[in-house]
Design an enzyme around this catalytic site. Structure first.
Site, PDB file in Angstrom:
ATOM      1  NE  ARG A  48      47.118  32.963  42.755  1.00 22.38           N
ATOM      2  CZ  ARG A  48      46.759  34.014  43.482  1.00 22.38           C
ATOM      3  NH1 ARG A  48      45.655  34.666  43.214  1.00 22.38           N
ATOM      4  NH2 ARG A  48      47.511  34.419  44.475  1.00 22.38           N
TER       5      ARG A  48
ATOM      6  CG  ASP B 180      41.671  42.125  42.969  1.00 21.52           C
ATOM      7  OD1 ASP B 180      40.779  41.852  42.139  1.00 21.52           O
ATOM      8  OD2 ASP B 180      42.031  41.308  43.826  1.00 21.52           O
TER       9      ASP B 180
ATOM     10  CD  GLU C 216      44.226  37.844  49.857  1.00 19.17           C
ATOM     11  OE1 GLU C 216      43.629  38.722  49.202  1.00 19.17           O
ATOM     12  OE2 GLU C 216      44.223  37.816  51.122  1.00 19.17           O
TER      13      GLU C 216
ATOM     14  CD  GLU D 148      42.072  35.454  36.448  1.00 18.36           C
ATOM     15  OE1 GLU D 148      41.725  35.897  37.540  1.00 18.36           O
ATOM     16  OE2 GLU D 148      43.267  35.353  36.108  1.00 18.36           O
TER      17      GLU D 148
END
Length: 593
Positions: A188, A344, A310, A546
Protein backbone atom coordinates in the site's frame (compact mmCIF):
# COMPACT_ATOMS: atom_id res chain seq x y z
CA UNK A 1 9.85 22.56 -32.44
CA UNK A 2 12.40 23.62 -29.80
CA UNK A 3 10.33 26.75 -29.06
CA UNK A 4 7.17 24.66 -28.70
CA UNK A 5 8.92 22.28 -26.30
CA UNK A 6 10.28 25.20 -24.32
CA UNK A 7 6.84 26.81 -24.05
CA UNK A 8 5.21 23.49 -23.13
CA UNK A 9 7.78 22.91 -20.38
CA UNK A 10 7.30 26.46 -19.14
CA UNK A 11 3.53 25.88 -18.96
CA UNK A 12 4.06 22.65 -16.99
CA UNK A 13 6.42 24.43 -14.59
CA UNK A 14 3.98 27.33 -14.24
CA UNK A 15 1.08 24.93 -13.60
CA UNK A 16 3.06 23.15 -10.90
CA UNK A 17 4.17 26.46 -9.38
CA UNK A 18 0.52 27.59 -9.02
CA UNK A 19 -0.25 24.21 -7.41
CA UNK A 20 2.62 24.60 -4.91
CA UNK A 21 1.61 28.19 -4.09
CA UNK A 22 -1.86 26.85 -3.22
CA UNK A 23 -0.35 24.20 -0.94
CA UNK A 24 1.90 26.71 0.79
CA UNK A 25 -0.75 29.43 1.23
CA UNK A 26 -0.77 28.84 4.94
CA UNK A 27 -2.31 30.89 7.75
CA UNK A 28 0.64 29.92 9.97
CA UNK A 29 0.94 31.91 13.16
CA UNK A 30 4.29 33.56 13.76
CA UNK A 31 4.55 31.58 16.98
CA UNK A 32 2.41 28.67 18.06
CA UNK A 33 4.13 28.19 21.39
CA UNK A 34 1.39 29.55 23.56
CA UNK A 35 -1.38 27.81 21.58
CA UNK A 36 -2.88 24.43 22.33
CA UNK A 37 -2.00 21.70 19.82
CA UNK A 38 -5.46 22.19 18.30
CA UNK A 39 -5.02 25.87 17.39
CA UNK A 40 -1.43 25.92 16.07
CA UNK A 41 -0.34 26.32 12.43
CA UNK A 42 -2.10 24.48 9.60
CA UNK A 43 -0.96 23.97 6.00
CA UNK A 44 -4.10 23.79 3.85
CA UNK A 45 -4.79 20.78 1.68
CA UNK A 46 -5.79 20.77 -2.02
CA UNK A 47 -9.38 20.69 -3.39
CA UNK A 48 -8.60 17.26 -4.90
CA UNK A 49 -7.58 15.78 -1.53
CA UNK A 50 -10.73 17.19 0.13
CA UNK A 51 -12.90 15.67 -2.62
CA UNK A 52 -11.16 12.26 -2.37
CA UNK A 53 -11.88 12.23 1.36
CA UNK A 54 -15.59 12.49 0.47
CA UNK A 55 -15.19 9.56 -1.97
CA UNK A 56 -13.39 7.63 0.78
CA UNK A 57 -16.24 8.23 3.26
CA UNK A 58 -18.83 7.16 0.66
CA UNK A 59 -16.84 4.01 -0.14
CA UNK A 60 -16.74 3.05 3.55
CA UNK A 61 -20.53 3.43 3.71
CA UNK A 62 -20.92 1.36 0.54
CA UNK A 63 -18.44 -1.47 1.21
CA UNK A 64 -18.29 -1.57 5.02
CA UNK A 65 -15.20 -1.93 7.22
CA UNK A 66 -14.11 -5.42 6.16
CA UNK A 67 -10.78 -5.18 4.25
CA UNK A 68 -11.40 -1.44 3.73
CA UNK A 69 -8.21 0.60 3.21
CA UNK A 70 -8.99 4.35 3.19
CA UNK A 71 -5.61 5.17 1.61
CA UNK A 72 -6.67 3.56 -1.68
CA UNK A 73 -9.19 6.35 -2.29
CA UNK A 74 -6.88 9.34 -1.73
CA UNK A 75 -4.34 7.70 -4.08
CA UNK A 76 -6.80 7.71 -7.03
CA UNK A 77 -6.09 10.12 -9.88
CA UNK A 78 -8.69 11.90 -12.01
CA UNK A 79 -9.29 11.11 -15.70
CA UNK A 80 -10.66 14.61 -16.30
CA UNK A 81 -10.97 17.85 -14.37
CA UNK A 82 -12.18 18.02 -10.80
CA UNK A 83 -15.34 20.08 -11.40
CA UNK A 84 -16.72 17.51 -13.93
CA UNK A 85 -15.92 14.62 -11.54
CA UNK A 86 -17.38 16.46 -8.55
CA UNK A 87 -20.57 17.18 -10.47
CA UNK A 88 -20.94 13.50 -11.42
CA UNK A 89 -20.30 12.47 -7.80
CA UNK A 90 -22.97 14.84 -6.48
CA UNK A 91 -25.47 13.41 -8.98
CA UNK A 92 -24.95 9.75 -7.89
CA UNK A 93 -28.25 8.15 -6.79
CA UNK A 94 -28.30 7.79 -3.00
CA UNK A 95 -30.35 5.66 -0.64
CA UNK A 96 -32.32 7.06 2.29
CA UNK A 97 -29.24 6.86 4.58
CA UNK A 98 -27.12 8.74 2.00
CA UNK A 99 -25.15 5.70 0.81
CA UNK A 100 -24.45 4.77 -2.82
CA UNK A 101 -25.00 1.24 -4.20
CA UNK A 102 -21.93 -0.94 -4.91
CA UNK A 103 -22.72 -1.00 -8.65
CA UNK A 104 -23.16 2.79 -8.92
CA UNK A 105 -19.98 3.53 -6.97
CA UNK A 106 -17.89 1.04 -8.94
CA UNK A 107 -19.23 2.44 -12.23
CA UNK A 108 -18.45 6.00 -11.09
CA UNK A 109 -14.89 5.17 -9.91
CA UNK A 110 -14.15 3.21 -13.12
CA UNK A 111 -15.44 6.03 -15.33
CA UNK A 112 -13.82 9.03 -13.61
CA UNK A 113 -10.63 7.71 -11.98
CA UNK A 114 -7.43 5.86 -12.81
CA UNK A 115 -6.46 3.18 -10.30
CA UNK A 116 -4.50 3.94 -7.12
CA UNK A 117 -0.86 3.57 -8.09
CA UNK A 118 -1.42 3.82 -11.86
CA UNK A 119 0.46 7.14 -11.90
CA UNK A 120 3.69 5.45 -10.74
CA UNK A 121 5.19 3.27 -13.45
CA UNK A 122 7.94 0.67 -13.45
CA UNK A 123 11.46 2.03 -13.92
CA UNK A 124 14.46 -0.21 -14.58
CA UNK A 125 17.24 0.91 -12.18
CA UNK A 126 20.20 2.17 -14.24
CA UNK A 127 22.81 0.61 -11.94
CA UNK A 128 21.27 -2.79 -11.15
CA UNK A 129 23.31 -5.88 -12.03
CA UNK A 130 22.24 -9.38 -10.88
CA UNK A 131 25.45 -9.93 -8.88
CA UNK A 132 27.57 -6.80 -8.33
CA UNK A 133 31.36 -7.19 -8.22
CA UNK A 134 32.46 -7.78 -4.60
CA UNK A 135 28.86 -8.12 -3.36
CA UNK A 136 28.67 -9.19 0.33
CA UNK A 137 32.15 -10.71 0.36
CA UNK A 138 31.79 -11.93 3.99
CA UNK A 139 28.79 -14.16 3.13
CA UNK A 140 30.35 -17.63 2.61
CA UNK A 141 27.26 -19.84 3.03
CA UNK A 142 25.82 -20.58 -0.48
CA UNK A 143 22.21 -20.78 0.81
CA UNK A 144 22.46 -17.39 2.53
CA UNK A 145 24.19 -15.91 -0.50
CA UNK A 146 21.37 -17.15 -2.76
CA UNK A 147 18.81 -15.49 -0.50
CA UNK A 148 20.83 -12.25 -0.36
CA UNK A 149 20.87 -12.12 -4.18
CA UNK A 150 17.08 -12.54 -4.21
CA UNK A 151 16.72 -9.67 -1.70
CA UNK A 152 19.11 -7.60 -3.84
CA UNK A 153 16.91 -8.35 -6.89
CA UNK A 154 13.89 -6.91 -5.06
CA UNK A 155 15.26 -3.40 -5.76
CA UNK A 156 14.10 -3.97 -9.35
CA UNK A 157 10.58 -4.85 -8.13
CA UNK A 158 10.36 -1.72 -5.98
CA UNK A 159 11.76 0.76 -8.52
CA UNK A 160 9.26 3.27 -9.96
CA UNK A 161 9.08 6.65 -11.66
CA UNK A 162 6.31 9.23 -11.70
CA UNK A 163 4.27 9.02 -14.94
CA UNK A 164 4.32 11.88 -17.46
CA UNK A 165 0.64 12.54 -16.62
CA UNK A 166 1.66 13.74 -13.12
CA UNK A 167 4.16 16.19 -14.62
CA UNK A 168 1.68 17.39 -17.27
CA UNK A 169 -1.41 17.65 -15.02
CA UNK A 170 -0.34 17.78 -11.34
CA UNK A 171 -3.85 18.98 -10.36
CA UNK A 172 -5.34 15.58 -11.32
CA UNK A 173 -3.07 13.65 -8.91
CA UNK A 174 -2.24 13.48 -5.22
CA UNK A 175 1.15 12.01 -6.24
CA UNK A 176 3.83 14.72 -6.42
CA UNK A 177 5.92 15.20 -9.60
CA UNK A 178 9.37 13.88 -8.66
CA UNK A 179 11.94 14.06 -11.46
CA UNK A 180 14.03 10.99 -10.55
CA UNK A 181 13.16 7.31 -10.09
CA UNK A 182 12.21 6.16 -6.57
CA UNK A 183 12.35 3.00 -4.48
CA UNK A 184 8.99 2.49 -2.77
CA UNK A 185 8.56 0.54 0.50
CA UNK A 186 6.00 -1.81 -1.14
CA UNK A 187 2.32 -2.90 -1.05
CA UNK A 188 0.00 0.00 0.00
CA UNK A 189 3.04 2.29 0.35
CA UNK A 190 3.25 3.07 -3.34
CA UNK A 191 5.14 6.37 -3.09
CA UNK A 192 8.54 7.33 -1.67
CA UNK A 193 8.68 7.80 2.14
CA UNK A 194 11.13 9.95 4.07
CA UNK A 195 12.69 7.96 6.90
CA UNK A 196 12.28 4.58 5.15
CA UNK A 197 14.67 5.94 2.51
CA UNK A 198 17.66 5.97 4.88
CA UNK A 199 17.58 2.16 5.28
CA UNK A 200 16.68 1.66 1.62
CA UNK A 201 19.85 3.64 0.81
CA UNK A 202 21.95 1.57 3.23
CA UNK A 203 20.81 -1.52 1.31
CA UNK A 204 21.37 0.13 -2.08
CA UNK A 205 24.94 0.97 -1.02
CA UNK A 206 25.52 -2.70 -0.12
CA UNK A 207 24.10 -3.49 -3.60
CA UNK A 208 26.51 -0.91 -5.10
CA UNK A 209 23.58 1.01 -6.62
CA UNK A 210 25.00 4.48 -6.03
CA UNK A 211 23.03 6.32 -8.74
CA UNK A 212 19.71 4.97 -7.46
CA UNK A 213 20.68 6.07 -3.93
CA UNK A 214 21.60 9.59 -5.11
CA UNK A 215 18.31 9.87 -7.06
CA UNK A 216 16.33 9.24 -3.85
CA UNK A 217 18.19 12.09 -2.12
CA UNK A 218 17.64 14.38 -5.14
CA UNK A 219 13.89 13.75 -4.90
CA UNK A 220 13.79 14.38 -1.15
CA UNK A 221 15.76 17.63 -1.61
CA UNK A 222 13.21 18.70 -4.25
CA UNK A 223 10.44 18.21 -1.67
CA UNK A 224 12.44 20.13 0.95
CA UNK A 225 13.19 23.02 -1.41
CA UNK A 226 9.56 23.16 -2.62
CA UNK A 227 7.69 22.84 0.68
CA UNK A 228 10.25 23.97 3.27
CA UNK A 229 10.60 20.49 4.80
CA UNK A 230 10.99 16.90 3.60
CA UNK A 231 7.46 15.53 3.46
CA UNK A 232 6.37 12.35 5.24
CA UNK A 233 5.86 10.96 1.71
CA UNK A 234 5.51 12.24 -1.86
CA UNK A 235 1.75 12.92 -1.78
CA UNK A 236 -0.24 16.17 -1.63
CA UNK A 237 -1.86 14.96 1.61
CA UNK A 238 1.54 14.64 3.36
CA UNK A 239 2.56 18.31 2.97
CA UNK A 240 1.52 19.10 6.56
CA UNK A 241 4.17 16.97 8.29
CA UNK A 242 7.66 15.55 7.98
CA UNK A 243 9.16 12.32 9.36
CA UNK A 244 12.30 11.48 11.40
CA UNK A 245 14.97 13.71 9.80
CA UNK A 246 17.66 11.50 8.28
CA UNK A 247 18.45 13.37 5.06
CA UNK A 248 21.92 14.45 6.27
CA UNK A 249 22.63 10.84 7.26
CA UNK A 250 21.72 9.70 3.71
CA UNK A 251 24.09 12.28 2.18
CA UNK A 252 26.83 11.27 4.64
CA UNK A 253 26.50 7.55 3.86
CA UNK A 254 26.53 8.13 0.08
CA UNK A 255 29.59 10.39 0.35
CA UNK A 256 31.28 7.78 2.53
CA UNK A 257 31.00 5.22 -0.29
CA UNK A 258 31.44 7.43 -3.36
CA UNK A 259 33.63 10.39 -2.23
CA UNK A 260 31.39 12.51 -4.51
CA UNK A 261 32.24 16.05 -3.35
CA UNK A 262 29.92 17.68 -5.94
CA UNK A 263 27.00 15.73 -4.48
CA UNK A 264 27.86 17.14 -1.03
CA UNK A 265 28.17 20.70 -2.41
CA UNK A 266 24.74 20.45 -4.06
CA UNK A 267 23.10 18.96 -0.95
CA UNK A 268 24.54 21.08 1.88
CA UNK A 269 22.37 24.25 1.52
CA UNK A 270 19.23 22.08 1.65
CA UNK A 271 20.49 20.22 4.74
CA UNK A 272 20.95 23.56 6.52
CA UNK A 273 17.42 24.57 5.45
CA UNK A 274 16.06 21.35 6.97
CA UNK A 275 17.96 22.00 10.20
CA UNK A 276 16.27 25.42 10.41
CA UNK A 277 12.85 23.79 9.92
CA UNK A 278 13.39 21.37 12.80
CA UNK A 279 14.65 24.21 15.02
CA UNK A 280 11.74 26.52 14.18
CA UNK A 281 9.40 27.72 16.91
CA UNK A 282 6.85 24.92 16.59
CA UNK A 283 9.47 22.17 17.05
CA UNK A 284 11.87 23.73 19.57
CA UNK A 285 11.44 24.11 23.33
CA UNK A 286 13.78 25.14 26.14
CA UNK A 287 14.33 23.02 29.26
CA UNK A 288 16.23 24.36 32.27
CA UNK A 289 18.23 21.60 33.96
CA UNK A 290 19.02 21.08 37.67
CA UNK A 291 22.15 23.28 37.32
CA UNK A 292 20.07 26.15 35.83
CA UNK A 293 21.49 25.63 32.30
CA UNK A 294 19.05 26.03 29.40
CA UNK A 295 18.85 23.40 26.62
CA UNK A 296 17.05 23.78 23.29
CA UNK A 297 15.42 20.47 22.40
CA UNK A 298 12.90 19.30 19.84
CA UNK A 299 9.52 17.65 19.46
CA UNK A 300 7.28 16.37 16.67
CA UNK A 301 4.56 18.85 15.70
CA UNK A 302 2.44 18.42 12.56
CA UNK A 303 0.96 21.48 10.85
CA UNK A 304 -2.51 19.93 10.74
CA UNK A 305 -5.62 19.72 12.96
CA UNK A 306 -8.06 17.65 10.90
CA UNK A 307 -8.32 13.91 10.15
CA UNK A 308 -5.31 12.61 8.20
CA UNK A 309 -6.70 12.32 4.62
CA UNK A 310 -5.16 8.86 4.10
CA UNK A 311 -6.95 7.63 7.26
CA UNK A 312 -9.78 10.13 7.43
CA UNK A 313 -12.58 7.67 8.15
CA UNK A 314 -10.55 5.99 10.95
CA UNK A 315 -9.55 9.32 12.55
CA UNK A 316 -13.12 10.65 12.54
CA UNK A 317 -14.38 7.55 14.30
CA UNK A 318 -11.62 7.78 16.93
CA UNK A 319 -12.39 11.48 17.50
CA UNK A 320 -16.13 10.90 17.91
CA UNK A 321 -15.73 10.64 21.72
CA UNK A 322 -14.68 14.33 21.87
CA UNK A 323 -17.62 16.72 22.15
CA UNK A 324 -16.11 20.09 21.29
CA UNK A 325 -14.27 21.23 18.16
CA UNK A 326 -11.03 22.33 19.86
CA UNK A 327 -10.62 18.93 21.58
CA UNK A 328 -11.13 17.19 18.24
CA UNK A 329 -8.60 19.51 16.57
CA UNK A 330 -6.06 18.87 19.30
CA UNK A 331 -6.52 15.09 18.93
CA UNK A 332 -6.19 15.32 15.14
CA UNK A 333 -2.91 17.24 15.55
CA UNK A 334 -1.66 14.55 17.94
CA UNK A 335 -2.52 11.82 15.40
CA UNK A 336 -0.67 13.66 12.60
CA UNK A 337 2.30 14.45 14.88
CA UNK A 338 2.54 10.78 15.85
CA UNK A 339 2.58 9.92 12.14
CA UNK A 340 5.43 12.45 11.82
CA UNK A 341 7.35 10.46 14.47
CA UNK A 342 7.24 7.32 12.26
CA UNK A 343 5.95 5.39 15.32
CA UNK A 344 2.27 5.42 14.36
CA UNK A 345 1.01 4.18 16.76
CA UNK A 346 2.51 3.24 20.12
CA UNK A 347 1.80 3.44 23.86
CA UNK A 348 4.99 5.53 23.92
CA UNK A 349 2.89 8.58 23.00
CA UNK A 350 -0.22 7.86 25.15
CA UNK A 351 -1.07 9.14 28.61
CA UNK A 352 -3.22 6.03 29.07
CA UNK A 353 -1.68 3.03 27.30
CA UNK A 354 -5.07 1.46 26.57
CA UNK A 355 -6.64 4.58 25.01
CA UNK A 356 -5.34 6.00 21.71
CA UNK A 357 -7.38 9.18 22.23
CA UNK A 358 -4.87 10.10 25.01
CA UNK A 359 -2.06 10.62 22.45
CA UNK A 360 0.15 13.51 23.63
CA UNK A 361 3.04 13.45 21.13
CA UNK A 362 3.36 17.25 20.92
CA UNK A 363 4.08 17.38 24.67
CA UNK A 364 6.98 14.91 24.50
CA UNK A 365 10.67 15.56 23.80
CA UNK A 366 11.63 12.23 22.19
CA UNK A 367 15.08 10.72 22.69
CA UNK A 368 15.34 9.50 19.08
CA UNK A 369 14.22 12.75 17.40
CA UNK A 370 16.89 14.61 19.35
CA UNK A 371 19.45 11.96 18.38
CA UNK A 372 18.53 12.42 14.70
CA UNK A 373 19.02 16.19 15.09
CA UNK A 374 22.34 15.64 16.92
CA UNK A 375 23.36 13.39 14.03
CA UNK A 376 22.26 16.14 11.61
CA UNK A 377 24.54 18.62 13.43
CA UNK A 378 27.49 16.21 13.29
CA UNK A 379 26.83 15.30 9.63
CA UNK A 380 26.57 18.93 8.52
CA UNK A 381 29.77 19.77 10.46
CA UNK A 382 31.57 16.90 8.68
CA UNK A 383 30.14 17.62 5.21
CA UNK A 384 30.83 21.38 5.45
CA UNK A 385 34.44 20.64 6.41
CA UNK A 386 34.70 18.26 3.44
CA UNK A 387 33.94 21.09 1.01
CA UNK A 388 36.11 23.60 2.90
CA UNK A 389 33.34 25.59 4.62
CA UNK A 390 35.04 25.69 8.02
CA UNK A 391 32.81 28.41 9.55
CA UNK A 392 29.65 26.37 9.00
CA UNK A 393 31.45 23.26 10.20
CA UNK A 394 32.49 24.92 13.47
CA UNK A 395 28.99 26.35 14.07
CA UNK A 396 27.38 22.92 13.74
CA UNK A 397 30.07 21.26 15.84
CA UNK A 398 29.32 23.75 18.64
CA UNK A 399 25.57 23.07 18.29
CA UNK A 400 26.24 19.30 18.55
CA UNK A 401 28.31 19.78 21.71
CA UNK A 402 25.44 21.72 23.34
CA UNK A 403 22.93 18.99 22.43
CA UNK A 404 25.32 16.29 23.68
CA UNK A 405 25.28 18.00 27.11
CA UNK A 406 21.46 18.06 27.05
CA UNK A 407 21.43 14.27 26.68
CA UNK A 408 23.29 13.94 29.99
CA UNK A 409 21.10 16.36 31.93
CA UNK A 410 17.63 15.92 30.37
CA UNK A 411 17.32 12.39 28.91
CA UNK A 412 19.86 10.19 30.75
CA UNK A 413 18.62 8.08 33.67
CA UNK A 414 21.54 6.72 35.69
CA UNK A 415 19.48 4.14 37.61
CA UNK A 416 18.02 2.57 34.46
CA UNK A 417 21.14 3.00 32.30
CA UNK A 418 18.92 4.33 29.48
CA UNK A 419 17.94 7.63 27.87
CA UNK A 420 14.27 8.41 28.52
CA UNK A 421 11.71 10.55 26.66
CA UNK A 422 10.92 13.75 28.55
CA UNK A 423 7.27 14.79 29.02
CA UNK A 424 6.57 18.53 29.11
CA UNK A 425 4.33 20.03 31.79
CA UNK A 426 0.86 19.83 30.27
CA UNK A 427 -0.68 23.19 29.43
CA UNK A 428 2.40 25.22 30.42
CA UNK A 429 3.27 28.28 28.33
CA UNK A 430 6.09 26.90 26.24
CA UNK A 431 7.55 30.32 25.44
CA UNK A 432 9.08 30.19 28.93
CA UNK A 433 11.80 27.61 29.75
CA UNK A 434 10.37 24.61 31.59
CA UNK A 435 12.29 23.43 34.63
CA UNK A 436 13.49 19.82 34.41
CA UNK A 437 11.82 17.39 36.80
CA UNK A 438 12.94 13.79 37.30
CA UNK A 439 9.33 12.57 37.39
CA UNK A 440 8.75 13.91 33.84
CA UNK A 441 11.05 11.25 32.37
CA UNK A 442 8.97 8.37 30.96
CA UNK A 443 10.40 5.36 32.79
CA UNK A 444 8.71 2.79 30.54
CA UNK A 445 11.09 0.75 28.39
CA UNK A 446 11.10 1.34 24.61
CA UNK A 447 13.69 0.41 22.00
CA UNK A 448 14.13 4.16 21.38
CA UNK A 449 15.71 4.44 24.86
CA UNK A 450 18.81 2.76 23.35
CA UNK A 451 19.01 4.65 20.02
CA UNK A 452 21.69 7.14 21.29
CA UNK A 453 24.18 4.25 21.02
CA UNK A 454 23.98 4.77 17.24
CA UNK A 455 25.95 8.04 17.51
CA UNK A 456 29.73 7.90 17.87
CA UNK A 457 29.83 10.50 20.69
CA UNK A 458 28.02 7.87 22.81
CA UNK A 459 29.30 4.55 21.44
CA UNK A 460 32.92 5.73 21.79
CA UNK A 461 32.54 5.87 25.60
CA UNK A 462 33.30 2.26 26.60
CA UNK A 463 32.06 2.58 30.21
CA UNK A 464 28.78 4.12 29.07
CA UNK A 465 28.34 1.45 26.36
CA UNK A 466 28.91 -1.37 28.86
CA UNK A 467 26.36 0.09 31.29
CA UNK A 468 23.76 0.56 28.50
CA UNK A 469 24.47 -2.93 27.07
CA UNK A 470 23.75 -4.48 30.51
CA UNK A 471 20.57 -2.43 30.71
CA UNK A 472 19.48 -3.67 27.26
CA UNK A 473 20.19 -7.28 28.25
CA UNK A 474 17.98 -7.02 31.36
CA UNK A 475 15.32 -4.73 29.81
CA UNK A 476 13.01 -7.47 28.54
CA UNK A 477 13.30 -6.13 24.97
CA UNK A 478 15.73 -8.81 23.73
CA UNK A 479 13.64 -11.66 22.33
CA UNK A 480 14.11 -14.86 20.31
CA UNK A 481 14.02 -13.00 16.99
CA UNK A 482 15.29 -9.50 17.75
CA UNK A 483 14.56 -6.36 19.76
CA UNK A 484 10.93 -5.68 20.68
CA UNK A 485 9.69 -2.11 20.23
CA UNK A 486 8.21 -1.91 23.76
CA UNK A 487 7.11 -4.18 26.62
CA UNK A 488 3.39 -3.42 26.20
CA UNK A 489 1.21 -5.61 23.99
CA UNK A 490 -1.37 -2.95 23.10
CA UNK A 491 -2.40 -4.11 19.61
CA UNK A 492 -0.64 -1.01 18.20
CA UNK A 493 2.05 -1.84 15.64
CA UNK A 494 4.90 0.10 17.33
CA UNK A 495 4.59 -1.98 20.49
CA UNK A 496 5.35 -5.52 21.68
CA UNK A 497 5.78 -8.07 20.12
CA UNK A 498 6.70 -6.25 16.90
CA UNK A 499 10.31 -5.66 15.91
CA UNK A 500 11.21 -3.16 13.19
CA UNK A 501 14.26 -3.15 10.92
CA UNK A 502 15.37 0.47 11.64
CA UNK A 503 15.42 -0.07 15.41
CA UNK A 504 17.44 -3.30 15.11
CA UNK A 505 19.87 -1.55 12.77
CA UNK A 506 20.54 1.60 14.83
CA UNK A 507 21.08 -0.31 18.08
CA UNK A 508 23.18 -3.08 16.48
CA UNK A 509 25.32 -0.62 14.51
CA UNK A 510 25.95 1.44 17.65
CA UNK A 511 26.93 -1.58 19.75
CA UNK A 512 29.15 -3.00 17.00
CA UNK A 513 31.07 0.29 16.61
CA UNK A 514 32.07 0.39 20.27
CA UNK A 515 35.34 -0.88 21.73
CA UNK A 516 33.46 -3.15 24.16
CA UNK A 517 33.89 -6.85 23.36
CA UNK A 518 30.62 -7.67 25.14
CA UNK A 519 28.69 -4.95 23.26
CA UNK A 520 30.03 -6.23 19.95
CA UNK A 521 29.04 -9.80 20.89
CA UNK A 522 25.49 -8.65 21.72
CA UNK A 523 25.32 -6.73 18.42
CA UNK A 524 26.32 -9.81 16.42
CA UNK A 525 23.82 -11.98 18.30
CA UNK A 526 20.91 -9.57 17.63
CA UNK A 527 21.89 -9.25 13.94
CA UNK A 528 21.98 -13.06 13.57
CA UNK A 529 18.56 -13.46 15.21
CA UNK A 530 17.13 -10.77 12.92
CA UNK A 531 18.66 -12.33 9.80
CA UNK A 532 17.30 -15.78 10.74
CA UNK A 533 13.73 -14.53 11.25
CA UNK A 534 13.81 -12.57 7.96
CA UNK A 535 15.20 -15.60 6.10
CA UNK A 536 12.71 -18.13 7.51
CA UNK A 537 9.71 -15.81 6.95
CA UNK A 538 10.94 -15.23 3.38
CA UNK A 539 11.20 -18.97 2.72
CA UNK A 540 7.74 -19.57 4.22
CA UNK A 541 5.89 -16.68 2.53
CA UNK A 542 8.03 -15.76 -0.49
CA UNK A 543 8.20 -12.14 0.73
CA UNK A 544 10.09 -9.69 2.91
CA UNK A 545 7.86 -8.06 5.52
CA UNK A 546 7.42 -4.58 6.98
CA UNK A 547 7.78 -5.81 10.59
CA UNK A 548 8.33 -9.10 12.46
CA UNK A 549 7.02 -10.78 15.62
CA UNK A 550 10.21 -11.02 17.72
CA UNK A 551 8.72 -13.64 20.05
CA UNK A 552 8.85 -16.28 17.33
CA UNK A 553 11.54 -16.81 14.69
CA UNK A 554 10.10 -16.70 11.16
CA UNK A 555 6.87 -14.94 12.13
CA UNK A 556 5.92 -11.55 10.66
CA UNK A 557 4.27 -8.78 12.70
CA UNK A 558 0.71 -7.47 12.91
CA UNK A 559 -1.47 -4.91 14.70
CA UNK A 560 -2.18 -1.30 13.81
CA UNK A 561 -4.47 0.37 11.26
CA UNK A 562 -3.79 -1.78 8.19
CA UNK A 563 -3.03 -5.39 7.25
CA UNK A 564 0.66 -6.47 7.32
CA UNK A 565 2.60 -5.26 4.27
CA UNK A 566 5.27 -6.93 2.15
CA UNK A 567 8.04 -5.67 -0.16
CA UNK A 568 9.71 -4.28 1.86
CA UNK A 569 12.15 -1.37 1.48
CA UNK A 570 13.74 -0.94 4.89
CA UNK A 571 13.64 -4.63 5.80
CA UNK A 572 15.56 -5.44 2.60
CA UNK A 573 18.04 -2.64 3.32
CA UNK A 574 18.78 -3.80 6.86
CA UNK A 575 19.22 -7.45 5.82
CA UNK A 576 21.80 -6.40 3.20
CA UNK A 577 23.52 -3.99 5.63
CA UNK A 578 23.77 -6.72 8.31
CA UNK A 579 25.10 -9.30 5.85
CA UNK A 580 27.66 -6.77 4.62
CA UNK A 581 28.81 -6.01 8.18
CA UNK A 582 28.67 -9.47 9.79
CA UNK A 583 28.68 -11.90 6.85
CA UNK A 584 27.57 -15.51 7.39
CA UNK A 585 29.99 -18.44 7.92
CA UNK A 586 30.02 -21.27 5.38
CA UNK A 587 28.92 -24.05 7.73
CA UNK A 588 26.48 -22.13 9.96
CA UNK A 589 22.82 -22.98 9.40
CA UNK A 590 20.44 -19.99 8.99
CA UNK A 591 17.20 -21.78 9.90
CA UNK A 592 15.54 -21.00 13.26
CA UNK A 593 17.55 -22.67 16.03
Amino acid sequence: MATLLFNSNREKQFGFLIYVIFLLRSPMAVSSHSHSAGSGPVIPTTPLVSFLERVQATALQTYGKSNFDPKNYVDLSLKSNLSVTLDAFDKLPRMANGSVSVDDLELFIGRYFNGAGDDLIYSEPVDFVPEPHGFLSKVENPEVRGWALEVHALWKNLSRKVSSSVHDHPDLHTLLPLSKPVIIPGSRFREVYYWDSYWVIRGLLASKMYETAKAIVTNLIFLLDTYGHVLNGARAYYTNRSQPPLLSAMVYEIYNRTCDVEFVKKSLPSLIKEYQFWNSEIHELIIRDAEQSDHSLNRYYAMWNKPRPESSTIDEELASKFMNVSEKQQFYRELASTAESGWDFSTRWMRNSSDITTLATTTILPVDLNIFILRMELDIAFLAKTIGDNDVSEDFLRASQKRHKAFSSIFWNENMGQWLDYWLNYGADSEEPQTWKAENQNQKVFASNFVPLWIDVFNSDIHLVEKVTKSLQTSGLLCAAGIATSLTNSGQQWDFPNGWAPLQHMIVEGLSRSASVEARRVAKDIAERWLRTNYVAYKKTGAMHEKYNVEKCGDYGGGGEYIPQTGFGWSNGVVLAFLEEFGWPKHTNIDCN
